[in-house]
Design a protein around this motif. Sequence first.
Motif, PDB file in Angstrom:
ATOM      1  N   UNK A  33      19.065  54.416   8.505  1.00 23.20           N
ATOM      2  CA  UNK A  33      19.523  55.341   7.459  1.00 23.20           C
ATOM      3  C   UNK A  33      18.288  55.962   6.823  1.00 23.20           C
ATOM      4  N   UNK A  34      18.248  57.290   6.726  1.00 25.61           N
ATOM      5  CA  UNK A  34      17.111  57.994   6.122  1.00 25.61           C
ATOM      6  C   UNK A  34      17.636  58.983   5.091  1.00 25.61           C
ATOM      7  N   UNK A  35      17.108  58.888   3.865  1.00 22.20           N
ATOM      8  CA  UNK A  35      17.590  59.699   2.756  1.00 22.20           C
ATOM      9  C   UNK A  35      16.989  61.082   2.688  1.00 22.20           C
ATOM     10  N   UNK A  36      17.520  61.871   1.773  1.00 19.46           N
ATOM     11  CA  UNK A  36      17.186  63.286   1.644  1.00 19.46           C
ATOM     12  C   UNK A  36      15.699  63.501   1.391  1.00 19.46           C
ATOM     13  N   UNK A  37      15.179  64.575   1.988  1.00 13.28           N
ATOM     14  CA  UNK A  37      13.819  65.013   1.726  1.00 13.28           C
ATOM     15  C   UNK A  37      12.731  64.243   2.435  1.00 13.28           C
ATOM     16  N   UNK A  38      13.084  63.254   3.219  1.00 15.30           N
ATOM     17  CA  UNK A  38      12.077  62.470   3.926  1.00 15.30           C
ATOM     18  C   UNK A  38      11.642  63.184   5.204  1.00 15.30           C
ATOM     19  N   UNK A  39      10.449  62.809   5.694  1.00 17.01           N
ATOM     20  CA  UNK A  39       9.979  63.371   6.950  1.00 17.01           C
ATOM     21  C   UNK A  39       9.458  62.254   7.840  1.00 17.01           C
ATOM     22  N   UNK A  40       9.698  62.379   9.139  1.00 16.20           N
ATOM     23  CA  UNK A  40       9.287  61.404  10.135  1.00 16.20           C
ATOM     24  C   UNK A  40       8.389  62.119  11.126  1.00 16.20           C
ATOM     25  N   UNK A  41       7.164  61.647  11.296  1.00 19.25           N
ATOM     26  CA  UNK A  41       6.214  62.323  12.155  1.00 19.25           C
ATOM     27  C   UNK A  41       6.466  62.092  13.635  1.00 19.25           C
ATOM     28  N   UNK A  42       5.678  62.768  14.446  1.00 21.96           N
ATOM     29  CA  UNK A  42       5.843  62.659  15.892  1.00 21.96           C
ATOM     30  C   UNK A  42       5.529  61.247  16.377  1.00 21.96           C
ATOM     31  N   UNK A  43       6.249  60.839  17.409  1.00 20.20           N
ATOM     32  CA  UNK A  43       6.023  59.565  18.088  1.00 20.20           C
ATOM     33  C   UNK A  43       6.304  58.333  17.211  1.00 20.20           C
ATOM     34  N   UNK A  44       6.946  58.507  16.072  1.00 21.28           N
ATOM     35  CA  UNK A  44       7.337  57.340  15.281  1.00 21.28           C
ATOM     36  C   UNK A  44       8.506  56.630  15.959  1.00 21.28           C
ATOM     37  N   UNK A  51      16.664  50.922   6.312  1.00 22.01           N
ATOM     38  CA  UNK A  51      17.120  51.912   5.337  1.00 22.01           C
ATOM     39  C   UNK A  51      15.911  52.499   4.635  1.00 22.01           C
ATOM     40  N   UNK A  52      15.798  53.809   4.683  1.00 24.64           N
ATOM     41  CA  UNK A  52      14.664  54.527   4.096  1.00 24.64           C
ATOM     42  C   UNK A  52      15.225  55.501   3.067  1.00 24.64           C
ATOM     43  N   UNK A  53      14.670  55.490   1.860  1.00 26.57           N
ATOM     44  CA  UNK A  53      15.190  56.309   0.774  1.00 26.57           C
ATOM     45  C   UNK A  53      14.785  57.769   0.853  1.00 26.57           C
ATOM     46  N   UNK A  54      14.670  58.401  -0.295  1.00 22.31           N
ATOM     47  CA  UNK A  54      14.433  59.829  -0.380  1.00 22.31           C
ATOM     48  C   UNK A  54      12.947  60.162  -0.507  1.00 22.31           C
TER      49      UNK A  54
END
Length: 262
Positions: A33-44, A51-54
């Motif tokens: 689960x990933x919350x609003x406004x988050x960013x996940x980089x390449x190759x992660x 659970x990851x928040x905002x």
Amino acid sequence: MSNIHPTAIVEAGARIDPSVTVGPYAVIGSQVVIGAGSSVGSHCVIQGRTTIGQDNRIFQFASLGAEPQDKKYKGEDTELVIGDRNTVREFCTFNRGVPGAGGKTSIGDDNWIMAYTHIAHDCHVGNHTTMANNTTLAGHVLIGDWVTVGGLTGIHQFVKIGAHAMIGFSSAVSQDVPPFMMVDGNPLSVRGLNLEGLRRRGFSAARVAGIKQMHRALYRQGLTLDAARAAMAELPAAHPEAAADVALVLAFLDASTRGIAR
């Protein structure tokens, strides 16, 4: 979803807010689960019940939510919980918990976690911490709010680091570090108080004066630990502004299981 790169793999069941950005070749598991406004980089790679928040920034090549590095782990359903507004730099590794210790690894809000940091199973990190490159937390470590950890530092399993403490570069931490203290070295030594950190956070001169008296009782007067506790318990009468700080340190000492760095 236009914010997810076409080369990323997002398994069915993952719950990702439409505002989340996912970079090339990232892999996100079905329980994430990933919350609003988050960013996940390449190759992660983000997997397991994570659970990851905002408004988190997760840089390339991070590995979050992998199985714990514990030989007792047998595939049980455990979790990793990350709060809001954290910065997680390259090659960080955060593991899920193990059942016998609560089954949960947690990281609070507004933390600045630099490259190659490892947070092992069942660690609990507070808010507003800074961990420099190659900080390594073994299992069951507790990190209080506003703690700063220098690069290339290793923290032994079950160690507790109190709020507002600072750990210097390349330290070996095998005992608990009380709140407000500044430590470094191998073997670890208490060098003084994290005065600059307290001033930056708006501690008044009256509060700092009370904290200085606690430091004297613990480290400068040659008292036994029990005698130092008794002396600290009397401080709020002379330093009422520091009453909450005294209570914080006394509660920390009561909860210490590995003994304090002294």
